[in-house]
Design a protein around this motif. Structure first.
Motif, PDB file in Angstrom:
ATOM      1  N   SER A   1     -11.045  30.664 -67.843  1.00 18.16           N
ATOM      2  CA  SER A   1     -10.229  30.588 -66.633  1.00 18.16           C
ATOM      3  C   SER A   1      -8.915  29.881 -66.930  1.00 18.16           C
ATOM      4  N   PRO A   2      -7.781  30.394 -66.450  1.00 16.87           N
ATOM      5  CA  PRO A   2      -6.491  29.713 -66.701  1.00 16.87           C
ATOM      6  C   PRO A   2      -6.421  28.349 -66.045  1.00 16.87           C
ATOM      7  N   HIS A   3      -7.304  28.097 -65.066  1.00 21.10           N
ATOM      8  CA  HIS A   3      -7.290  26.807 -64.381  1.00 21.10           C
ATOM      9  C   HIS A   3      -8.074  25.742 -65.143  1.00 21.10           C
ATOM     10  N   ALA A   4      -8.957  26.141 -66.036  1.00 22.71           N
ATOM     11  CA  ALA A   4      -9.874  25.184 -66.655  1.00 22.71           C
ATOM     12  C   ALA A   4      -9.122  24.127 -67.464  1.00 22.71           C
ATOM     13  N   ALA A   5      -8.378  24.568 -68.481  1.00 15.04           N
ATOM     14  CA  ALA A   5      -7.640  23.610 -69.307  1.00 15.04           C
ATOM     15  C   ALA A   5      -6.560  22.915 -68.493  1.00 15.04           C
ATOM     16  N   PHE A   6      -5.943  23.662 -67.558  1.00 14.36           N
ATOM     17  CA  PHE A   6      -4.873  23.087 -66.743  1.00 14.36           C
ATOM     18  C   PHE A   6      -5.381  21.896 -65.932  1.00 14.36           C
ATOM     19  N   VAL A   7      -6.561  22.027 -65.323  1.00 12.29           N
ATOM     20  CA  VAL A   7      -7.075  20.962 -64.461  1.00 12.29           C
ATOM     21  C   VAL A   7      -7.811  19.899 -65.266  1.00 12.29           C
ATOM     22  N   TRP A   8      -8.797  20.320 -66.061  1.00 12.66           N
ATOM     23  CA  TRP A   8      -9.680  19.358 -66.705  1.00 12.66           C
ATOM     24  C   TRP A   8      -9.101  18.754 -67.975  1.00 12.66           C
ATOM     25  N   GLY A   9      -8.026  19.320 -68.479  1.00 11.08           N
ATOM     26  CA  GLY A   9      -7.422  18.776 -69.685  1.00 11.08           C
ATOM     27  C   GLY A   9      -6.293  17.800 -69.440  1.00 11.08           C
ATOM     28  N   THR A  10      -6.047  17.456 -68.175  1.00 18.50           N
ATOM     29  CA  THR A  10      -4.950  16.531 -67.866  1.00 18.50           C
ATOM     30  C   THR A  10      -5.420  15.085 -67.966  1.00 18.50           C
ATOM     31  N   ARG A  11      -4.481  14.177 -67.771  1.00 17.53           N
ATOM     32  CA  ARG A  11      -4.777  12.745 -67.773  1.00 17.53           C
ATOM     33  C   ARG A  11      -4.911  12.194 -66.356  1.00 17.53           C
ATOM     34  N   ALA A  12      -5.010  13.067 -65.386  1.00 15.89           N
ATOM     35  CA  ALA A  12      -5.142  12.626 -63.996  1.00 15.89           C
ATOM     36  C   ALA A  12      -6.524  11.990 -63.790  1.00 15.89           C
ATOM     37  N   PRO A  13      -6.663  11.106 -62.777  1.00 19.31           N
ATOM     38  CA  PRO A  13      -7.975  10.541 -62.467  1.00 19.31           C
ATOM     39  C   PRO A  13      -8.982  11.634 -62.116  1.00 19.31           C
ATOM     40  N   SER A  14     -10.253  11.342 -62.295  1.00 17.90           N
ATOM     41  CA  SER A  14     -11.297  12.344 -62.101  1.00 17.90           C
ATOM     42  C   SER A  14     -11.287  12.920 -60.688  1.00 17.90           C
ATOM     43  N   ARG A  15     -11.081  12.058 -59.672  1.00 20.30           N
ATOM     44  CA  ARG A  15     -11.108  12.562 -58.291  1.00 20.30           C
ATOM     45  C   ARG A  15      -9.960  13.532 -58.044  1.00 20.30           C
ATOM     46  N   VAL A  16      -8.816  13.322 -58.732  1.00 18.05           N
ATOM     47  CA  VAL A  16      -7.679  14.230 -58.593  1.00 18.05           C
ATOM     48  C   VAL A  16      -7.993  15.573 -59.253  1.00 18.05           C
ATOM     49  N   LYS A  17      -8.632  15.518 -60.419  1.00 19.84           N
ATOM     50  CA  LYS A  17      -9.016  16.767 -61.092  1.00 19.84           C
ATOM     51  C   LYS A  17      -9.981  17.572 -60.225  1.00 19.84           C
ATOM     52  N   PHE A  18     -10.972  16.878 -59.652  1.00 22.82           N
ATOM     53  CA  PHE A  18     -11.973  17.583 -58.850  1.00 22.82           C
ATOM     54  C   PHE A  18     -11.325  18.217 -57.621  1.00 22.82           C
ATOM     55  N   PHE A  19     -10.407  17.465 -56.969  1.00 29.10           N
ATOM     56  CA  PHE A  19      -9.713  18.015 -55.805  1.00 29.10           C
ATOM     57  C   PHE A  19      -8.912  19.262 -56.193  1.00 29.10           C
ATOM     58  N   CYS A  20      -8.171  19.177 -57.306  1.00 28.00           N
ATOM     59  CA  CYS A  20      -7.328  20.314 -57.693  1.00 28.00           C
ATOM     60  C   CYS A  20      -8.166  21.502 -58.158  1.00 28.00           C
ATOM     61  N   TRP A  21      -9.353  21.253 -58.696  1.00 28.22           N
ATOM     62  CA  TRP A  21     -10.248  22.360 -59.043  1.00 28.22           C
ATOM     63  C   TRP A  21     -10.672  23.116 -57.779  1.00 28.22           C
ATOM     64  N   LEU A  22     -10.966  22.355 -56.722  1.00 30.24           N
ATOM     65  CA  LEU A  22     -11.284  22.989 -55.444  1.00 30.24           C
ATOM     66  C   LEU A  22     -10.051  23.675 -54.863  1.00 30.24           C
ATOM     67  N   LEU A  23      -8.879  23.051 -55.052  1.00 27.29           N
ATOM     68  CA  LEU A  23      -7.653  23.607 -54.494  1.00 27.29           C
ATOM     69  C   LEU A  23      -7.337  24.976 -55.079  1.00 27.29           C
ATOM     70  N   VAL A  24      -7.386  25.110 -56.419  1.00 26.90           N
ATOM     71  CA  VAL A  24      -7.011  26.386 -57.031  1.00 26.90           C
ATOM     72  C   VAL A  24      -8.023  27.483 -56.689  1.00 26.90           C
ATOM     73  N   HIS A  25      -9.224  27.094 -56.244  1.00 22.03           N
ATOM     74  CA  HIS A  25     -10.210  28.080 -55.802  1.00 22.03           C
ATOM     75  C   HIS A  25     -10.270  28.174 -54.276  1.00 22.03           C
ATOM     76  N   ARG A  26      -9.293  27.540 -53.617  1.00 26.73           N
ATOM     77  CA  ARG A  26      -9.171  27.585 -52.150  1.00 26.73           C
ATOM     78  C   ARG A  26     -10.456  27.099 -51.481  1.00 26.73           C
TER      79      ARG A  26
END
Length: 390
Positions: A29-54
């Motif tokens: 998925s193009p979102h996988a590395a983009f979201v989970w590979g960042t240095r953002a806090p875990s709660r931010v990653k989880f929120f953005c994972w939900l965001l890109v999947h609406r």
């Protein structure tokens, strides 16, 4: 989730199948590395994972679940149209203004959360941590939206960019800094040792003043003080002190004196000259000098300050100022004040005046034995002290 991630027989969670969900048709998925590979806090990653999947609870999702009706599904920030993930992040006028404020001006009607990984914010942050920056921006837009919904906050860009007043960092004149230190213990070349040039030059000075093995022959100048002779090296003295440079290589009388004839120095004691030479060779405080090294004698420090000023040894002069500063007391402040004024030590002089100006100190200073003589010999400094006290 278990039908997709569970074991076919036991039904337990299988992590390999969970990771497989990151892929579409065998492709990552193009979102996988983009979201989970960042240095953002875990709660931010989880929120953005939900965001890109609406999958965040915007009002269009609540409308589909019949939690709100059509009249309650408009955007809480702009109240203009149905609140969707795309509208909240990019379509809302407030969101557009936010992205422009952070330097991302390329927001079009086609910009959507599903293409979040393609958002170009290099104009805002350069090439470093682009993905982390985008995720944090989305997170703060969501927090701002929730503040409007649940806390009746007024939409405001200033809230994103306001900085605390400087006084919030300083409490009672002190600022506290929190930091973390990471020590990386990696195998590599041997560490470079600290410079030992001062040690070698110090031994050169010591050897030059020994008479048991002929080492004194390496020196080429003698300095005489009160019947004691110190042997040294013209080049070292000239390199360290412009005064000695003029004496030894300039037009001053000592420059024409042969190396066998000692140069007689005045207004300095043997102990102070020995300590000063030790500093000139090692660039360090003369700790091993029995008269100066570990002494808290104000007189010795004052004499060394005078010598440092006379021979333009600015670093040694500042060292003396610091030690006099540290040894200031009711009984020493007057004499230190006189030396500070005489040799142009403005900061030290100010500290002395501030010390004397305190009500609890002034009476005690005025009752010391040396105070009457100070008033008679240095009236200008005395009047300056009185004015400073007032």
């Amino acid at each position: 989730m278990l039908p997709l991630c569970g074991h076919p027989r036991s039904g337990g969670l299988v992590t390999s199948r969970a990771y497989a969900l990151l892929r579409y048709g065998g492709r990552l998925s193009p979102h996988a590395a983009f979201v989970w590979g960042t240095r953002a806090p875990s709660r931010v990653k989880f929120f953005c994972w939900l965001l890109v999947h609406r999958r965040i609870n915007t009002r269009d999702a609540l409308l589909r679940k019949t939690i709100v009706d059509r009249t309650g599904a408009s955007c809480p920030v702009c109240s203009a149209e149905l609140e969707t993930a795309d509208h909240l992040m990019f379509g809302c006028p407030f969101a557009r203004e936010f992205w422009r404020a952070v330097g991302c001006v390329v927001i079009t009607a086609d910009t959507s959360v599903e293409r979040l990984f393609a958002l170009d914010v290099r104009a805002a942050v350069g090439d470093a941590c682009l993905d982390t920056f985008v995720l944090l921006c989305c997170w703060h837009l969501w927090k701002h939206r929730n503040g409007v919904v649940f806390q009746a906050m007024v939409p405001s860009l200033d809230r994103f960019f306001e900085r605390p007043a400087p006084e919030t960092y300083v409490v009672d004149g002190y600022a506290t800094f929190l930091c973390s230190i990471v020590v990386v213990n990696e195998l590599g070349p041997d560490p470079v040792p600290a410079s030992d040039l001062g040690d070698h030059l110090g031994r050169l000075l010591e050897d030059g003043n020994r008479t048991d093995d002929g080492m004194m022959m390496t020196t080429d100048v003698s300095l005489a003080v009160d019947g004691e002779t110190f042997r040294a090296h013209r080049l070292v003295l000239a390199a360290r002190s412009p005064v000695f440079k003029a004496m030894l290589f300039g037009s001053m009388m000592e420059a024409t004196t042969t190396s066998s004839a000692p140069i007689v120095l005045h207004e300095i004691t043997p102990a102070i000259l020995g300590a000063m030479l030790r500093f000139m060779y090692t660039d360090a405080w003369p700790e091993d000098n029995e008269h100066v090294g570990h002494s808290s004698s104000i007189e010795m420090l004052q004499d060394l300050l005078a010598a440092a000023d006379r021979y333009a040894l600015d670093r040694l002069k500042l060292m003396c100022v610091r030690k006099l500063w540290d040894n200031m007391s009711i009984h020493t402040v007057v004499s230190i004040l006189v030396y500070a004024d005489t040799y142009g030590c403005a900061e030290l002089k100010k500290k002395c005046l501030d010390f004397c100006a305190r009500k609890e100190n002034f009476k005690q200073v005025a009752s010391t034995d040396g105070y009457p003589l100070f008033v008679l010999k240095f009236p200008s400094i005395f009047f300056e002290l009185i004015e400073h006290k007032v």
